[in-house]
Design an enzyme around this catalytic site. Structure first.
Site, PDB file in Angstrom:
ATOM      1  N   GLU A 141      24.588   5.246  -1.765  1.00  0.00           N
ATOM      2  CA  GLU A 141      24.110   5.585  -0.131  1.00  0.00           C
ATOM      3  C   GLU A 141      23.756   4.294   0.523  1.00  0.00           C
ATOM      4  O   GLU A 141      22.909   3.602  -0.368  1.00  0.00           O
ATOM      5  CB  GLU A 141      23.153   6.702  -0.357  1.00  0.00           C
ATOM      6  CG  GLU A 141      22.261   6.966   0.835  1.00  0.00           C
ATOM      7  CD  GLU A 141      21.002   7.892   0.896  1.00  0.00           C
ATOM      8  OE1 GLU A 141      20.560   7.672  -0.247  1.00  0.00           O
ATOM      9  OE2 GLU A 141      20.701   8.761   1.601  1.00  0.00           O
TER      10      GLU A 141
ATOM     11  N   ASN B 167      23.450   8.874   8.596  1.00  0.00           N
ATOM     12  CA  ASN B 167      23.541   8.466   7.343  1.00  0.00           C
ATOM     13  C   ASN B 167      25.031   8.892   6.848  1.00  0.00           C
ATOM     14  O   ASN B 167      25.154   9.886   6.577  1.00  0.00           O
ATOM     15  CB  ASN B 167      22.392   9.232   6.373  1.00  0.00           C
ATOM     16  CG  ASN B 167      22.441   8.287   4.931  1.00  0.00           C
ATOM     17  OD1 ASN B 167      23.136   7.836   4.567  1.00  0.00           O
ATOM     18  ND2 ASN B 167      21.223   8.601   4.410  1.00  0.00           N
TER      19      ASN B 167
ATOM     20  N   LYS C  51      25.365  12.705   6.357  1.00  0.00           N
ATOM     21  CA  LYS C  51      24.466  13.458   5.664  1.00  0.00           C
ATOM     22  C   LYS C  51      23.820  14.665   6.318  1.00  0.00           C
ATOM     23  O   LYS C  51      23.323  14.507   7.572  1.00  0.00           O
ATOM     24  CB  LYS C  51      23.355  12.598   5.139  1.00  0.00           C
ATOM     25  CG  LYS C  51      22.343  13.095   4.337  1.00  0.00           C
ATOM     26  CD  LYS C  51      21.590  11.839   3.586  1.00  0.00           C
ATOM     27  CE  LYS C  51      20.547  12.322   2.554  1.00  0.00           C
ATOM     28  NZ  LYS C  51      19.665  11.180   1.993  1.00  0.00           N
TER      29      LYS C  51
ATOM     30  N   CYS D 181      23.162  11.768  -1.505  1.00  0.00           N
ATOM     31  CA  CYS D 181      21.700  11.796  -2.183  1.00  0.00           C
ATOM     32  C   CYS D 181      21.075  13.268  -1.999  1.00  0.00           C
ATOM     33  O   CYS D 181      21.526  14.010  -2.852  1.00  0.00           O
ATOM     34  CB  CYS D 181      20.752  10.902  -1.379  1.00  0.00           C
ATOM     35  SG  CYS D 181      19.261  10.480  -2.446  1.00  0.00           S
TER      36      CYS D 181
ATOM     37  N   ASN E 225      19.867   6.858  -3.267  1.00  0.00           N
ATOM     38  CA  ASN E 225      18.796   6.009  -3.533  1.00  0.00           C
ATOM     39  C   ASN E 225      17.511   6.999  -3.657  1.00  0.00           C
ATOM     40  O   ASN E 225      16.943   7.537  -2.683  1.00  0.00           O
ATOM     41  CB  ASN E 225      18.286   5.252  -2.169  1.00  0.00           C
ATOM     42  CG  ASN E 225      19.397   4.215  -1.766  1.00  0.00           C
ATOM     43  OD1 ASN E 225      19.151   3.240  -2.219  1.00  0.00           O
ATOM     44  ND2 ASN E 225      20.406   4.545  -1.207  1.00  0.00           N
TER      45      ASN E 225
HETATM   46  N1  CDT Z   1      17.871   9.186  -0.158  1.00  0.00           N
HETATM   47  C1  CDT Z   1      17.452  10.565  -0.598  1.00  0.00           C
HETATM   48  O1  CDT Z   1      18.030  11.425   0.081  1.00  0.00           O
HETATM   49  N2  CDT Z   1      16.438  10.430  -1.456  1.00  0.00           N
HETATM   50  C2  CDT Z   1      15.752  11.703  -1.877  1.00  0.00           C
HETATM   51  C3  CDT Z   1      14.389  11.447  -1.971  1.00  0.00           C
HETATM   52  C4  CDT Z   1      13.705  12.691  -1.727  1.00  0.00           C
HETATM   53  S1  CDT Z   1      11.881  12.202  -1.603  1.00  0.00           S
HETATM   54  C5  CDT Z   1      11.507  12.489   0.070  1.00  0.00           C
HETATM   55  C6  CDT Z   1      16.531  12.487  -2.929  1.00  0.00           C
HETATM   56  O2  CDT Z   1      16.436  13.626  -2.843  1.00  0.00           O
HETATM   57  O3  CDT Z   1      16.846  11.851  -4.088  1.00  0.00           O
END
Ligand code: CDT
Length: 306
Positions: free
Chosen positions: A46, A106, A123, A172, A197
């Site tokens: 991502e 995204n 996303k 993600c 990420n």
């Molecule tokens: N990039 C992304 O979606 N990261 C989220 C972090 C969540 S914490 C606010 C994830 O679900 O991995």
């Protein structure tokens, strides 16, 4: 047999002041390696071209414009498309998209070796918050920087390495939602590509999520998604300490039995590959998860009620 060699091209950290050229150079080297290892599909993370910028607050959203791509390919990203052509590899790329009419998403694309985009995804599940949160040590401003994706969860039958393959994408946080998987499962998806990420520390942790469960939760959702929808997944991390904040790696390739076929062991640039026999999707699809026979949508109304 319909078989494919899949690769996850995990990226180590990209620092805030590093230009696209640095990331793209590293990605091209991973594509060269993928070619040497016989891979036909390469999945990048991502927001693969920059640092995970939603950790940085900008009062004026226009001041964040430099993180977005307004053209794809662009001069900066053209080397990826050239490498795909040279090596005959299809690739998945996550990036911040700014549309000509000013919408920000995204986004991820799946590109064939001729440089044509076969599938685009924006996303849907945007985590985090919209405004600066003084309580958090690290911001997670995806709700500030992106609109909710407007394309749903499309699956297309794409020609990949001489086969027709049902491919879909998520990004993600989407992986944690069974709905993302099921909407694609209902379209007979065979290969789900996803980049992530994920910070090693959850800033919303109220004492209940132990540190060691972060990777477990990531793998749990991907393995369950593959098993329950009889598909393969390539899940690729951006990893390591970026702008002083740690993202966990543990990129994986998972089969329709929910088994991890390959896993990254570093938190840097790393390529992992696995042989995927797409015939494996048939078992779940024709037995326990034969949707036509066993699904009971009449009992699921609450899932789509607002
Ligand atoms: N990039 C992304 O979606 N990261 C989220 C972090 C969540 S914490 C606010 C994830 O679900 O991995």
């Amino acid at each position: 047999t319909r078989s494919l060699v899949l690769a996850a091209a995990q990226l180590g950290p990209i620092q805030k002041d590093e230009g696209r050229d640095v990331a793209v150079g590293r990605m091209v080297r991973l594509m060269e390696k993928a070619h040497r290892m016989g891979a036909q599909v390469v999945v990048f993370p991502e927001l693969a071209l920059t640092t995970f910028f939603p950790r940085w607050y900008e009062e004026e959203i226009a001041n964040a414009d430099h993180w977005y791509e307004s053209a794809m390919p662009s001069n900066a990203t053209a080397p990826l498309f050239e490498a795909a052509r040279k090596f005959g590899i299809a690739f998945h790329l996550g990036y911040a998209e700014k549309t000509p009419d000013g919408h920000r998403f995204n986004t991820a694309i799946f590109v064939n070796p001729n440089g044509e985009t076969m599938l685009k995804y924006r996303k849907v599940h945007l985590p985090g918050h919209k405004d600066y949160d003084p309580i958090r040590k690290v911001q997670h401003l995806e709700k500030r920087y992106f609109e909710v994706g407007d394309l749903g969860f499309p699956v297309v039958r794409a020609p990949v390495a001489g086969h027709e393959v049902n491919v879909g994408m998520m990004i993600c946080n989407d992986r944690r939602w069974p709905e993302s998987w099921r909407v694609m499962g209902l379209q007979q998806v065979e290969l789900v590509m996803l980049g992530y990420n994920t910070p090693s520390l959850n800033m919303d942790n109220r004492g209940f999520e132990a540190h060691h469960l972060r990777v477990f939760h990531s793998h749990l959702t991907i393995q369950a998604g593959c098993y329950q929808n009889a598909c393969f997944a390539v899940a690729t991390a951006k990893a390591g300490t970026e702008d002083g904040h740690e993202l966990f790696g543990h990129s994986i390739i998972v089969n329709p039995q929910g088994e991890i076929m390959a896993q990254a062991t570093s938190w840097g640039d790393e390529l992992i590959v696995a042989d995927a026999d797409l015939g494996m999707c048939e078992l779940g699809r024709s037995t326990i998860f034969n949707f036509a026979k066993h699904r009971r949508p009449e009992a699921y109304g609450r899932i789509t009620a607002q």
